[in-house]
Design a protein around this motif. Structure first.
Motif, PDB file in Angstrom:
ATOM      1  N   ASN A  74       0.833  -1.201   0.000  1.00 41.60           N
ATOM      2  CA  ASN A  74       0.000   0.000   0.000  1.00 41.60           C
ATOM      3  C   ASN A  74       0.871   1.257   0.000  1.00 41.60           C
ATOM      4  O   ASN A  74       2.102   1.173   0.014  1.00 41.60           O
ATOM      5  CB  ASN A  74      -0.972  -0.013   1.184  1.00 41.60           C
ATOM      6  N   GLU A  75       0.233   2.413   0.004  1.00 46.17           N
ATOM      7  CA  GLU A  75       0.985   3.671  -0.096  1.00 46.17           C
ATOM      8  C   GLU A  75       1.917   3.880   1.088  1.00 46.17           C
ATOM      9  O   GLU A  75       3.061   4.307   0.909  1.00 46.17           O
ATOM     10  CB  GLU A  75       0.013   4.844  -0.196  1.00 46.17           C
ATOM     11  N   LEU A  76       1.458   3.575   2.288  1.00 47.42           N
ATOM     12  CA  LEU A  76       2.295   3.758   3.466  1.00 47.42           C
ATOM     13  C   LEU A  76       3.523   2.860   3.417  1.00 47.42           C
ATOM     14  O   LEU A  76       4.638   3.309   3.694  1.00 47.42           O
ATOM     15  CB  LEU A  76       1.486   3.487   4.737  1.00 47.42           C
ATOM     16  N   GLU A  77       3.334   1.607   3.040  1.00 46.06           N
ATOM     17  CA  GLU A  77       4.465   0.687   2.927  1.00 46.06           C
ATOM     18  C   GLU A  77       5.451   1.168   1.868  1.00 46.06           C
ATOM     19  O   GLU A  77       6.664   1.084   2.049  1.00 46.06           O
ATOM     20  CB  GLU A  77       3.980  -0.716   2.590  1.00 46.06           C
ATOM     21  N   TYR A  78       4.923   1.706   0.762  1.00 46.93           N
ATOM     22  CA  TYR A  78       5.783   2.200  -0.308  1.00 46.93           C
ATOM     23  C   TYR A  78       6.604   3.399   0.166  1.00 46.93           C
ATOM     24  O   TYR A  78       7.803   3.487  -0.093  1.00 46.93           O
ATOM     25  CB  TYR A  78       4.938   2.566  -1.518  1.00 46.93           C
ATOM     26  N   ILE A  79       5.970   4.302   0.891  1.00 46.94           N
ATOM     27  CA  ILE A  79       6.687   5.482   1.394  1.00 46.94           C
ATOM     28  C   ILE A  79       7.755   5.051   2.396  1.00 46.94           C
ATOM     29  O   ILE A  79       8.884   5.552   2.357  1.00 46.94           O
ATOM     30  CB  ILE A  79       5.707   6.486   2.018  1.00 46.94           C
ATOM     31  N   CYS A  80       7.413   4.109   3.279  1.00 47.33           N
ATOM     32  CA  CYS A  80       8.411   3.595   4.222  1.00 47.33           C
ATOM     33  C   CYS A  80       9.572   2.949   3.483  1.00 47.33           C
ATOM     34  O   CYS A  80      10.732   3.143   3.839  1.00 47.33           O
ATOM     35  CB  CYS A  80       7.772   2.606   5.186  1.00 47.33           C
ATOM     36  N   TYR A  81       9.252   2.210   2.443  1.00 42.09           N
ATOM     37  CA  TYR A  81      10.288   1.578   1.630  1.00 42.09           C
ATOM     38  C   TYR A  81      11.215   2.632   1.026  1.00 42.09           C
ATOM     39  O   TYR A  81      12.437   2.500   1.062  1.00 42.09           O
ATOM     40  CB  TYR A  81       9.636   0.737   0.533  1.00 42.09           C
TER      41      TYR A  81
ATOM     42  N   LEU B  47      11.754   5.689   2.106  1.00 38.35           N
ATOM     43  CA  LEU B  47      12.529   6.339   3.166  1.00 38.35           C
ATOM     44  C   LEU B  47      13.691   5.478   3.628  1.00 38.35           C
ATOM     45  O   LEU B  47      14.799   5.975   3.849  1.00 38.35           O
ATOM     46  CB  LEU B  47      11.623   6.658   4.357  1.00 38.35           C
ATOM     47  N   LEU B  48      13.454   4.184   3.782  1.00 37.27           N
ATOM     48  CA  LEU B  48      14.487   3.301   4.309  1.00 37.27           C
ATOM     49  C   LEU B  48      15.548   2.947   3.277  1.00 37.27           C
ATOM     50  O   LEU B  48      16.664   2.582   3.641  1.00 37.27           O
ATOM     51  CB  LEU B  48      13.847   2.017   4.839  1.00 37.27           C
ATOM     52  N   ASN B  49      15.239   3.077   1.994  1.00 31.40           N
ATOM     53  CA  ASN B  49      16.180   2.647   0.961  1.00 31.40           C
ATOM     54  C   ASN B  49      16.826   3.792   0.204  1.00 31.40           C
ATOM     55  O   ASN B  49      17.449   3.569  -0.825  1.00 31.40           O
ATOM     56  CB  ASN B  49      15.475   1.692  -0.010  1.00 31.40           C
TER      57      ASN B  49
ATOM     58  N   ASN C 139      19.755  11.348  -0.301  1.00 33.49           N
ATOM     59  CA  ASN C 139      18.831  12.340   0.223  1.00 33.49           C
ATOM     60  C   ASN C 139      17.584  11.628   0.734  1.00 33.49           C
ATOM     61  O   ASN C 139      16.676  11.346  -0.024  1.00 33.49           O
ATOM     62  CB  ASN C 139      18.464  13.349  -0.872  1.00 33.49           C
ATOM     63  N   PRO C 140      17.523  11.350   2.039  1.00 32.76           N
ATOM     64  CA  PRO C 140      16.417  10.532   2.543  1.00 32.76           C
ATOM     65  C   PRO C 140      15.038  11.185   2.406  1.00 32.76           C
ATOM     66  O   PRO C 140      14.039  10.507   2.410  1.00 32.76           O
ATOM     67  CB  PRO C 140      16.771  10.315   4.008  1.00 32.76           C
ATOM     68  N   ARG C 141      14.972  12.495   2.307  1.00 29.87           N
ATOM     69  CA  ARG C 141      13.670  13.159   2.177  1.00 29.87           C
ATOM     70  C   ARG C 141      13.713  14.091   0.975  1.00 29.87           C
ATOM     71  O   ARG C 141      13.826  15.301   1.123  1.00 29.87           O
ATOM     72  CB  ARG C 141      13.330  13.904   3.449  1.00 29.87           C
ATOM     73  N   SER C 142      13.620  13.500  -0.188  1.00 30.73           N
ATOM     74  CA  SER C 142      13.646  14.293  -1.409  1.00 30.73           C
ATOM     75  C   SER C 142      12.395  15.149  -1.503  1.00 30.73           C
ATOM     76  O   SER C 142      11.410  14.961  -0.800  1.00 30.73           O
ATOM     77  CB  SER C 142      13.753  13.375  -2.626  1.00 30.73           C
ATOM     78  N   GLN C 143      12.431  16.105  -2.404  1.00 30.37           N
ATOM     79  CA  GLN C 143      11.306  17.026  -2.565  1.00 30.37           C
ATOM     80  C   GLN C 143      10.040  16.285  -3.006  1.00 30.37           C
ATOM     81  O   GLN C 143       8.953  16.572  -2.525  1.00 30.37           O
ATOM     82  CB  GLN C 143      11.651  18.108  -3.577  1.00 30.37           C
ATOM     83  N   ALA C 144      10.180  15.303  -3.885  1.00 31.42           N
ATOM     84  CA  ALA C 144       9.022  14.541  -4.338  1.00 31.42           C
ATOM     85  C   ALA C 144       8.395  13.775  -3.176  1.00 31.42           C
ATOM     86  O   ALA C 144       7.171  13.709  -3.056  1.00 31.42           O
ATOM     87  CB  ALA C 144       9.426  13.574  -5.447  1.00 31.42           C
ATOM     88  N   LEU C 145       9.228  13.223  -2.322  1.00 33.72           N
ATOM     89  CA  LEU C 145       8.724  12.489  -1.170  1.00 33.72           C
ATOM     90  C   LEU C 145       8.031  13.432  -0.192  1.00 33.72           C
ATOM     91  O   LEU C 145       6.987  13.103   0.368  1.00 33.72           O
ATOM     92  CB  LEU C 145       9.853  11.736  -0.481  1.00 33.72           C
TER      93      LEU C 145
END
Length: 63
Positions: free
Chosen positions: A2-9, A11-13, A17-23
Motif C-alpha cells: 500500500n501507499e504507506l508501505e511504499y513510502i516507508c520503503y 525512506l528506508l532505501n 537524500n532521505p527526504r527528497s522534494q518529491a517524497l
C-alpha cells in the motif's frame, strides 16, 4: 504494497537524500487526505449528535 508501505520503503532505501522534494510533496498530500477524512468523520459525528439524521440515514451509513 500500500501507499504507506511504499513510502516507508522509499525512506528506508534512500542513500543520498532521505527526504527528497518529491517524497515531501507525497507526504504532504497524504497528510491532507487524512485530514479531509477526519473532517468528514467529525461532520458525521456532529450531525448525528445533533439528531439531524433520520433512522433511515443511519441505516444507510452502516451499510
Amino acid at each position: 504494497m500500500n501507499e504507506l508501505e511504499y513510502i516507508c520503503y522509499l525512506l528506508l532505501n534512500q542513500t543520498e537524500n532521505p527526504r527528497s522534494q518529491a517524497l515531501e510533496l507525497e507526504i504532504m498530500r497524504l497528510r491532507n487526505e487524512i485530514n479531509k477524512i477526519g473532517v468528514n468523520v467529525n461532520q458525521i459525528v456532529k450531525n448525528n449528535n445533533s439528531h439531524l439524521y433520520r433512522e433511515s440515514d443511519k441505516i444507510e451509513l452502516q451499510m
